[in-house]
Scaffold this motif. Structure first.
Motif, PDB file in Angstrom:
ATOM      1  N   LYS A 226       0.826  -1.212   0.000  1.00 32.04           N
ATOM      2  CA  LYS A 226       0.000   0.000   0.000  1.00 32.04           C
ATOM      3  C   LYS A 226       0.864   1.268   0.000  1.00 32.04           C
ATOM      4  CE  LYS A 226      -3.743  -2.557   1.019  1.00 32.04           C
ATOM      5  NZ  LYS A 226      -3.190  -3.874   1.326  1.00 32.04           N
ATOM      6  N   ILE A 227       0.220   2.380  -0.216  1.00 33.41           N
ATOM      7  CA  ILE A 227       0.749   3.698   0.135  1.00 33.41           C
ATOM      8  C   ILE A 227      -0.229   4.269   1.147  1.00 33.41           C
ATOM      9  CG2 ILE A 227       1.271   6.041  -0.647  1.00 33.41           C
ATOM     10  CD1 ILE A 227       2.145   4.874  -3.308  1.00 33.41           C
ATOM     11  N   LEU A 228       0.262   4.496   2.359  1.00 31.43           N
ATOM     12  CA  LEU A 228      -0.567   4.998   3.449  1.00 31.43           C
ATOM     13  C   LEU A 228      -0.413   6.513   3.531  1.00 31.43           C
ATOM     14  CD1 LEU A 228       0.443   2.316   6.131  1.00 31.43           C
ATOM     15  CD2 LEU A 228      -1.336   2.162   4.367  1.00 31.43           C
ATOM     16  N   ARG A 229      -1.480   7.179   3.964  1.00 30.18           N
ATOM     17  CA  ARG A 229      -1.448   8.640   4.101  1.00 30.18           C
ATOM     18  C   ARG A 229      -2.097   9.029   5.425  1.00 30.18           C
ATOM     19  NH1 ARG A 229      -4.460  13.196   0.383  1.00 30.18           N
ATOM     20  NH2 ARG A 229      -6.284  12.182   1.304  1.00 30.18           N
ATOM     21  N   ILE A 230      -1.324   9.712   6.291  1.00 26.81           N
ATOM     22  CA  ILE A 230      -1.811  10.077   7.610  1.00 26.81           C
ATOM     23  C   ILE A 230      -1.403  11.519   7.936  1.00 26.81           C
ATOM     24  CG2 ILE A 230      -1.733   7.704   8.474  1.00 26.81           C
ATOM     25  CD1 ILE A 230       0.912   8.411   9.870  1.00 26.81           C
ATOM     26  N   LYS A 231      -2.001  12.060   8.992  1.00 28.97           N
ATOM     27  CA  LYS A 231      -1.643  13.402   9.480  1.00 28.97           C
ATOM     28  C   LYS A 231      -1.046  13.254  10.881  1.00 28.97           C
ATOM     29  CE  LYS A 231      -3.522  18.043  10.291  1.00 28.97           C
ATOM     30  NZ  LYS A 231      -2.911  18.217  11.626  1.00 28.97           N
ATOM     31  N   PRO A 232       0.295  13.399  11.021  1.00 26.39           N
ATOM     32  CA  PRO A 232       0.898  13.298  12.358  1.00 26.39           C
ATOM     33  C   PRO A 232       0.385  14.396  13.281  1.00 26.39           C
ATOM     34  CG  PRO A 232       2.566  13.141  10.628  1.00 26.39           C
ATOM     35  CD  PRO A 232       1.309  13.602   9.971  1.00 26.39           C
ATOM     36  N   GLU A 233       0.158  14.034  14.520  1.00 27.98           N
ATOM     37  CA  GLU A 233      -0.306  14.992  15.516  1.00 27.98           C
ATOM     38  C   GLU A 233       0.811  15.287  16.518  1.00 27.98           C
ATOM     39  OE1 GLU A 233      -2.979  16.519  15.175  1.00 27.98           O
ATOM     40  OE2 GLU A 233      -4.151  15.276  13.782  1.00 27.98           O
ATOM     41  N   ALA A 234       0.683  16.387  17.225  1.00 30.12           N
ATOM     42  CA  ALA A 234       1.738  16.848  18.130  1.00 30.12           C
ATOM     43  C   ALA A 234       2.032  15.866  19.252  1.00 30.12           C
ATOM     44  CB  ALA A 234       1.361  18.205  18.705  1.00 30.12           C
TER      45      ALA A 234
END
Length: 903
Positions: A226-234
């Motif tokens: 896969k290619i995963l896409r996420i938004k890192p949080e603080a």
């Protein structure tokens, strides 16, 4: 042998994967015009390549995988075995700042690194690696990097991905951020890719789930392939951004998935303006017929939106694999790319998959009709960045407008970089070579820094090894003043302390001829200036040396090297009372091999290697000696031929890779009659079955004689090598009846034990004995004209002895030689031949007056003369000078050969 597609070069070919979305079915037409003429017309307007300056910033890396360029132009580099290294841009030095505890078997290890887009404020850096230990998982982690140090206590685990470590291959593991601050992670299908029986890995039999890609890449509830896409949080967690492939509640599949249906998306990039995702994919080696040969395509893919990219059901332009029953060995129908179904018992996700998206660019092992510029052979396609000039408004080294909007792609096996032109909608238009003069050895990563410079990682020549040609490369473009090209030459790289090293920048250059260059050397904290410098290293250690070459306009070029102090290479000497240059019939040759090593207290005589061989190709001996690494010196030239092919992508001499080790092949067929011919046929035709189900690609354009010689070289690896005594006498008789081109080679070598944290070093020495008849046209230095053999000359090559000219032969041993015989033709004004030692004006040790003459038949009118030599022992450079006191006389005579006569 043809790279087995490098299908999974245990971590690289397996490292690249995916299927592409470039031509979204009806949304984007499949390109059909790929004529070289189109590319030619575009390339004619390309910028002058001399305006690109490349420099090796660091070298000697151990399997570099990915880099992260920091705002201050420091570069973080991860190595597969776990080392994290930092190239300090200000100090021009490389140092190790951490070592993660990784599992580096199969294709796993420390694979990815990325700096947070807001790094200047938060100092966050991300790693992806296989975690060491009994738990089969890979992790995405975040740390703080400040002052060149990683704060281990700041570790945050964002994501954990279960894997299997039973079978190879495909780990991928590339990390990159999009312009929107979202983090992308590529993962390989992590599936047994060998036992596929010429088909795709869809083995649904009980107990074979690790050989079924339908359970990984085609499974919406598995992170692999896969290619995963996420938004890192603080706080060290992450959230799911809008627009991924599946709903955020996870009801249909993991919400982190952006792209699925990848085989091994090894290198990828995100377009900074439209967020299109590009990646490369190495295809399987199948026997399934396809539009071009077999369905074994490598691909460059483009995802304009989330989707399913076909594998393991489709490749290329959605060409389908037949449904293969591994139990019955029968083929069934192909799937419909508009409605793919995953009915595998190993699938835990949705059965009805999104429509399959075709690749943007795809090519197999043979020559591509659509994209002829990609070449042929083994392959590992990779996608680099998309360049926009307006994103670098004040960048000193920004690329020219010509490359605005182009996608850079590159090839690990074929070692090219291409600039791909796209239209306003992102459709493929054309491709052209980019910086073909930049010979990057296995390009591994490519990024563009904020100052506009291109950075590349070179993996280097040998797999799973620390390579001297592996390193960090920076490429700068200059529109006005061109930057100098720095080059370091050193007289020694190893030695004991204290060690004096002479360093020269003589080969540095500048394409602007009027520029005045200055040279600054940096060794640790010490700085030196000058084109040539000497430095004394007083303590053992590994020293980074950098050279900065500057012009008066502010242009700079940098080169680096390493000097290792603390271990001296062994000194190998071969002494003899006989002549060390020539052999004569049945003449004895005595020898004694001695080894000294400054650090080893005792020399292990059993580890001294010694061999004596007669080779039939004496003229090309220097090339052959440089190519012999593993086998019999008799096959040294063949070993170089083998190394020039793509066979090494699947076969290493000692260990199993994609294919069996060469020594295992040799062992299996040792002593069997006719197997050189059978192996040669296999090399040419390809096939599978003898060493498993993984097919060997054909080499249809390899001449049969070369294939047979390669087969014999492979079989020679099983031969028992007899150890030559370290002292003795050899009778020189093997050459008799073999012509005059051969040579005897006596070789000796020893590898020391290493010292002061410097690796073991090898020393070697050799003596080459050639036929005493030497053709004059084979001179090594001189000013004579060579007359090529033709029908008119009776196929005799010669040199034209002209007034005031000379030829020389280097390092000739005159021991036991008192006469030279010369064969010449009295055609011309005549004159004096003088034999001198050392130089063209050196001491005269013999001479011959040649009378004026004119021959009636150039084929037969040759005469032999003897020249007596003054008693001269030892090795010397010999010069043959030609003169006539009448300077108006130009042509004096023609010379065919010389013969050194033994006392």
């Amino acid at each position: 042998m043809n790279a087995f597609k490098l299908n999974h070069w245990i971590f690289l070919a397996g490292a690249i994967a995916s299927i592409s979305f470039a031509n979204i079915l009806s949304e984007k037409p499949v390109p059909t015009d790929f004529s070289p003429a189109t590319t030619q017309s575009l390339a004619e307007n390309a910028p002058d390549s001399s305006r690109f300056t490349h420099m090796m910033l660091a070298q000697g890396l151990d399997e570099p995988m990915e880099m992260a360029i920091l705002p201050n132009l420091d570069v973080v580099i991860v190595e597969r075995k776990g080392a994290v290294k930092l190239y300090d841009d200000k100090e021009k030095q490389l140092k190790t700042i951490a070592h993660l505890n990784v599992f580096s078997g199969i294709e796993d290890g420390l694979l990815g690194v990325a700096a947070d887009p807001d790094f200047e404020k938060n100092h966050w850096i991300y790693f992806y690696y296989g975690v060491a230990g009994s738990k089969n998982v890979s992790q995405l982690e975040r740390y703080e990097l400040t002052g060149g140090q990683i704060n281990v206590a700041s570790k945050k685990v964002l994501l954990q991905i279960p894997t299997q470590r039973t079978y190879c291959c495909h780990s991928a593991g590339y990390l990159t951020f999009g312009a929107d601050g979202l983090l992308y992670l590529s993962t390989g299908d992590n599936t047994n890719a060998e036992e596929i029986e010429g088909h795709n890995p869809t083995d649904e039999r009980p107990g074979r789930q690790l050989s079924d890609d339908q359970g990984t890449t085609a499974n919406s509830k598995d992170f692999r392939g896969k290619i995963l896409r996420i938004k890192p949080e603080a706080d060290g967690t992450y959230s799911i951004p809008d627009g991924n492939l599946f709903p955020k509640d996870g009801s249909l599949g993991y919400p982190e998935i952006y792209v699925m249906g990848c085989r091994n998306p090894f290198r990828m990039s995100v377009d900074p303006k439209n967020s299109f995702v590009y990646w490369g994919d190495v295809g399987p080696d199948s026997n399934v017929p396809a539009e071009e040969n077999f369905l074994s395509y490598d691909e460059i893919n483009q995802a304009r939106k989330p989707g399913f990219f076909g594998y393991p059901y489709f490749l290329g332009n959605n060409e389908g694999f037949p449904k293969y029953d591994f139990a019955t060995k029968k083929e069934g129908p192909k799937q419909d790319p508009l409605h793919p179904i995953n009915n595998s018992p190993n699938n835990t996700g949705v059965k009805e998959l999104p429509p399959a998206q075709p690749a943007m660019i795809w090519y197999g092992k043979g020559e591509s009709k659509r994209w002829p510029m990609v070449g042929k052979g083994g392959a590992s396609a990779m996608a680099g960045p998309v360049y926009y000039r307006d994103l670098y408004p004040n960048a000193k080294y920004k690329l020219p407008e010509y490359y605005h909007g182009k996608l850079f792609i590159y090839e690990w096996i074929r070692k090219w970089i291409m600039a791909v032109t796209l239209d306003k909608d992102g459709n493929y238009v054309s491709m052209e070579p980019f910086l073909p003069h930049l010979k990057v050895i296995a390009p591994m990563d490519m990024k563009i820094a904020h100052d506009g410079a291109i950075y590349m990682l070179a993996y280097g020549t040998n797999w799973f090894a620390k390579n001297t040609d592996a390193g960090l490369i920076r490429v700068e473009y200059s529109e006005g003043n061109r930057n100098p090209m720095a080059d370091i030459q050193i007289d020694k790289k190893y030695g004991a302390a204290p060690m004096t090293v002479t360093m020269s920048a003589e080969k540095s250059k500048d394409y602007d001829p009027a520029d005045q260059l200055s040279f600054e050397w940096k060794i640790g904290s010490e700085k030196l200036t000058g084109k040539e410098v000497k430095h004394v290293f007083t303590k053992p250690g590994v020293y980074d040396v950098s050279l900065t070459v500057s012009d008066q306009h502010g242009g700079k070029g940098v080169a680096t090297t390493q000097i290792k102090v603390g271990n001296t290479p062994p000194d190998i000497s071969i002494s003899s009372n006989a002549n060390r240059s020539f052999y004569w019939d049945n003449t004895p040759f005595d020898y004694k091999i001695s080894v000294r090593d400054s650090e080893d207290k005792t020399i292990d005589r059993a580890k001294i290697t010694a061999s004596f061989n007669y080779l039939s190709f004496g003229k090309d001996l220097a090339s052959a000696l440089s190519g012999a690494n593993h086998g019999n010196l008799k096959y040294a030239a063949t070993e170089k031929l083998y190394a020039s092919l793509d066979c090494k992508a699947c076969h290493t001499p000692d260990t199993k890779s994609i294919g069996p080790a060469l020594k295992e092949i040799a062992k299996k067929y040792a002593g069997k009659e006719g197997y050189d011919q059978k192996l040669a046929e296999k090399i040419i035709k390809g096939g599978s079955g003898n060493w498993g189900t993984y097919p060997m690609p054909p080499h249809m354009d390899l001449p049969e004689k070369d294939a047979k010689e390669i087969a014999r070289y492979i079989l020679s690896l099983a031969e028992q090598k007899t150890q030559l005594p370290l002292q003795g006498q050899l009778k020189l008789a093997e050459h008799i009846g073999q012509g005059k081109e051969g040579a005897y080679v006596l070789q000796a070598g020893y590898t020391d034990k290493g010292a002061n944290d410097i690796e073991p070093l090898k020393g070697s020495s050799h003596i080459v004995l050639r036929n005493p008849l030497v053709q004059m046209e084979d001179y090594e230095e001189g000013s004579a004209n060579v007359v090529i053999a033709t029908l008119n000359t009776g196929y005799v090559s010669s040199i034209w002895g002209k007034n005031g000219k000379f030829v020389s032969f280097k390092q000739v041993d005159l021991t036991h030689i008192s006469r030279i015989k010369i064969r010449l033709q009295e055609e011309g004004a005549g004159g004096l031949i003088e034999v001198r030692k050392g130089s063209s004006t050196g001491q005269i040790i013999g001479s011959l007056n040649v009378p004026q003459g004119h021959v009636k038949d150039v084929k037969t009118d040759w005469k032999e003369f003897e020249v007596a030599l003054k008693p001269t022992a030892g090795i010397h450079d010999l010069y043959f000078t030609f003169s006539n006191p009448d300077k108006s006389k130009v042509g004096l005579f023609f010379l065919d050969w010389i013969y050194f006569e033994r006392n």
